[in-house]
Scaffold this motif. Structure first.
Motif, short mmCIF file in Angstrom:
data_model
loop_
_atom_site.label_atom_id
_atom_site.label_comp_id
_atom_site.label_asym_id
_atom_site.label_seq_id
_atom_site.Cartn_x
_atom_site.Cartn_y
_atom_site.Cartn_z
N ARG A 1 0.84 -1.19 0.00
CA ARG A 1 0.00 0.00 0.00
C ARG A 1 0.88 1.24 0.00
NH1 ARG A 1 -4.09 -0.18 4.62
NH2 ARG A 1 -2.26 0.38 5.85
N GLU A 2 0.49 2.22 -0.80
CA GLU A 2 1.28 3.43 -0.98
C GLU A 2 0.43 4.64 -0.62
OE1 GLU A 2 3.43 5.82 -4.72
OE2 GLU A 2 2.09 4.13 -5.10
N GLU A 3 1.01 5.55 0.13
CA GLU A 3 0.31 6.79 0.42
C GLU A 3 0.40 7.70 -0.79
OE1 GLU A 3 1.28 8.69 4.09
OE2 GLU A 3 0.24 10.54 3.58
N VAL A 4 -0.73 8.17 -1.26
CA VAL A 4 -0.78 9.01 -2.45
C VAL A 4 -0.76 10.48 -2.05
CG1 VAL A 4 -2.18 9.67 -4.44
CG2 VAL A 4 -2.03 7.25 -3.74
N ALA A 5 -1.64 10.85 -1.14
CA ALA A 5 -1.74 12.25 -0.74
C ALA A 5 -2.49 12.32 0.58
CB ALA A 5 -2.46 13.08 -1.79
N ALA A 6 -2.23 13.36 1.34
CA ALA A 6 -2.93 13.57 2.60
C ALA A 6 -3.09 15.06 2.83
CB ALA A 6 -2.17 12.92 3.75
N ILE A 7 -4.11 15.40 3.58
CA ILE A 7 -4.36 16.81 3.91
C ILE A 7 -4.85 16.88 5.34
CG2 ILE A 7 -6.71 16.70 2.95
CD1 ILE A 7 -6.26 19.62 2.00
N ASP A 8 -4.27 17.79 6.13
CA ASP A 8 -4.68 17.86 7.53
C ASP A 8 -5.81 18.87 7.70
OD1 ASP A 8 -1.75 19.78 8.68
OD2 ASP A 8 -3.59 20.44 7.69
N TYR B 1 2.23 14.93 -0.73
CA TYR B 1 2.03 13.98 -1.83
C TYR B 1 3.17 12.98 -1.90
CZ TYR B 1 -1.41 17.36 -3.41
OH TYR B 1 -2.50 18.20 -3.49
N GLY B 2 2.84 11.79 -2.38
CA GLY B 2 3.87 10.83 -2.68
C GLY B 2 4.67 11.30 -3.88
N ASP B 3 5.94 10.92 -3.93
CA ASP B 3 6.82 11.40 -5.00
C ASP B 3 6.30 11.03 -6.38
OD1 ASP B 3 9.92 10.85 -3.13
OD2 ASP B 3 8.54 12.56 -3.19
N SER B 4 5.67 9.88 -6.50
CA SER B 4 5.25 9.40 -7.81
C SER B 4 4.07 10.18 -8.39
CB SER B 4 4.89 7.91 -7.75
OG SER B 4 3.81 7.71 -6.86
N VAL B 5 3.40 10.97 -7.57
CA VAL B 5 2.22 11.68 -8.06
C VAL B 5 2.34 13.20 -7.98
CG1 VAL B 5 0.79 9.73 -7.38
CG2 VAL B 5 0.94 11.73 -5.86
N LYS B 6 3.44 13.68 -7.42
CA LYS B 6 3.61 15.13 -7.29
C LYS B 6 3.52 15.81 -8.65
CE LYS B 6 6.44 15.32 -3.10
NZ LYS B 6 7.79 15.54 -2.55
N GLY B 7 2.76 16.89 -8.67
CA GLY B 7 2.59 17.65 -9.90
C GLY B 7 1.50 17.12 -10.81
N GLU C 1 -7.97 14.83 -7.46
CA GLU C 1 -7.92 15.07 -8.90
C GLU C 1 -6.65 14.44 -9.44
OE1 GLU C 1 -9.28 19.64 -8.36
OE2 GLU C 1 -8.62 19.07 -10.36
N MET C 2 -6.80 13.63 -10.46
CA MET C 2 -5.67 12.91 -11.03
C MET C 2 -5.55 13.26 -12.51
SD MET C 2 -6.18 9.20 -9.17
CE MET C 2 -7.65 8.82 -10.12
N HIS C 3 -4.40 13.76 -12.89
CA HIS C 3 -4.15 14.14 -14.28
C HIS C 3 -2.91 13.42 -14.80
CE1 HIS C 3 -7.15 17.33 -13.99
NE2 HIS C 3 -6.59 17.70 -12.85
N SER C 4 -2.77 13.42 -16.11
CA SER C 4 -1.62 12.78 -16.76
C SER C 4 -1.43 11.37 -16.23
CB SER C 4 -0.35 13.61 -16.53
OG SER C 4 -0.51 14.92 -17.03
N LEU C 5 -2.51 10.64 -16.19
CA LEU C 5 -2.46 9.30 -15.60
C LEU C 5 -1.57 8.36 -16.41
CD1 LEU C 5 -6.17 9.07 -14.52
CD2 LEU C 5 -4.21 8.74 -13.01
N LYS C 6 -0.92 7.46 -15.69
CA LYS C 6 0.00 6.50 -16.28
C LYS C 6 -0.49 5.09 -15.94
CE LYS C 6 3.82 9.66 -15.19
NZ LYS C 6 5.11 9.78 -14.47
N PRO C 7 -0.12 4.11 -16.73
CA PRO C 7 -0.52 2.74 -16.40
C PRO C 7 -0.10 2.33 -14.99
CG PRO C 7 0.29 2.83 -18.64
CD PRO C 7 0.54 4.19 -18.04
N GLU C 8 1.02 2.84 -14.51
CA GLU C 8 1.47 2.48 -13.16
C GLU C 8 0.63 3.12 -12.06
OE1 GLU C 8 3.32 3.70 -15.69
OE2 GLU C 8 4.88 5.08 -14.95
N ASP C 9 -0.30 4.00 -12.42
CA ASP C 9 -1.24 4.53 -11.44
C ASP C 9 -2.41 3.59 -11.19
OD1 ASP C 9 -0.75 7.76 -12.94
OD2 ASP C 9 0.09 7.05 -11.03
#
Length: 120
Positions: A45-52, A59-65, A81-89
């Motif tokens: 399991r990977e943390e994608v993003a969090a907001i307090d 953000y996780g490094d793989s999704v920043k930007g 919101e997810m943009h520029s999606l990649k197969p690895e997402d």
């Protein structure tokens, strides 16, 4: 009783966009840290993003930007919101929340997830 219900997943081609939603009850993006995690088959399991509760996000490094986490105008809704999606997402995406206002100590509550599949 806390309930987190994700929606918005689906299939999209690489380069496309999706927006995930998490409807929360018993917790609030204004009172709790909330986040998005993902897990692909055979992967950890990977943390994608969090907001307090103050609106500070990380953000996780793989999704920043490419991904943006936000609190809805209604305090009990969280978006990704997810943009520029990649197969690895491609993964099952989970909404989660802590029992307190800061993103420390681990998530206490989890949704059942929504599947995101990105084809090349």
């Amino acid at each position: 009783q806390v309930q987190l219900v994700e929606s918005g997943g689906g299939s999209v081609q690489a380069g496309g966009s999706l927006t995930l939603s998490c409807a929360a009850s018993g917790v609030s993006a204004k009172r709790n840290c909330m986040g998005w995690f993902r897990q692909a088959p055979g992967e950890e399991r990977e943390e994608v993003a969090a907001i307090d509760s103050n609106g500070n996000s990380a953000y996780g490094d793989s999704v920043k930007g490419r991904f943006t986490i936000s609190q809805g105008n209604a305090a009990n809704v969280l978006y990704l919101e997810m943009h520029s999606l990649k197969p690895e997402d491609s993964a099952m995406y989970y909404c989660a929340a802590t029992s307190g206002p800061l993103c420390v100590g681990g998530m206490a509550y989890w949704g059942l997830g929504t599947q995101v599949t990105v084809s090349s």
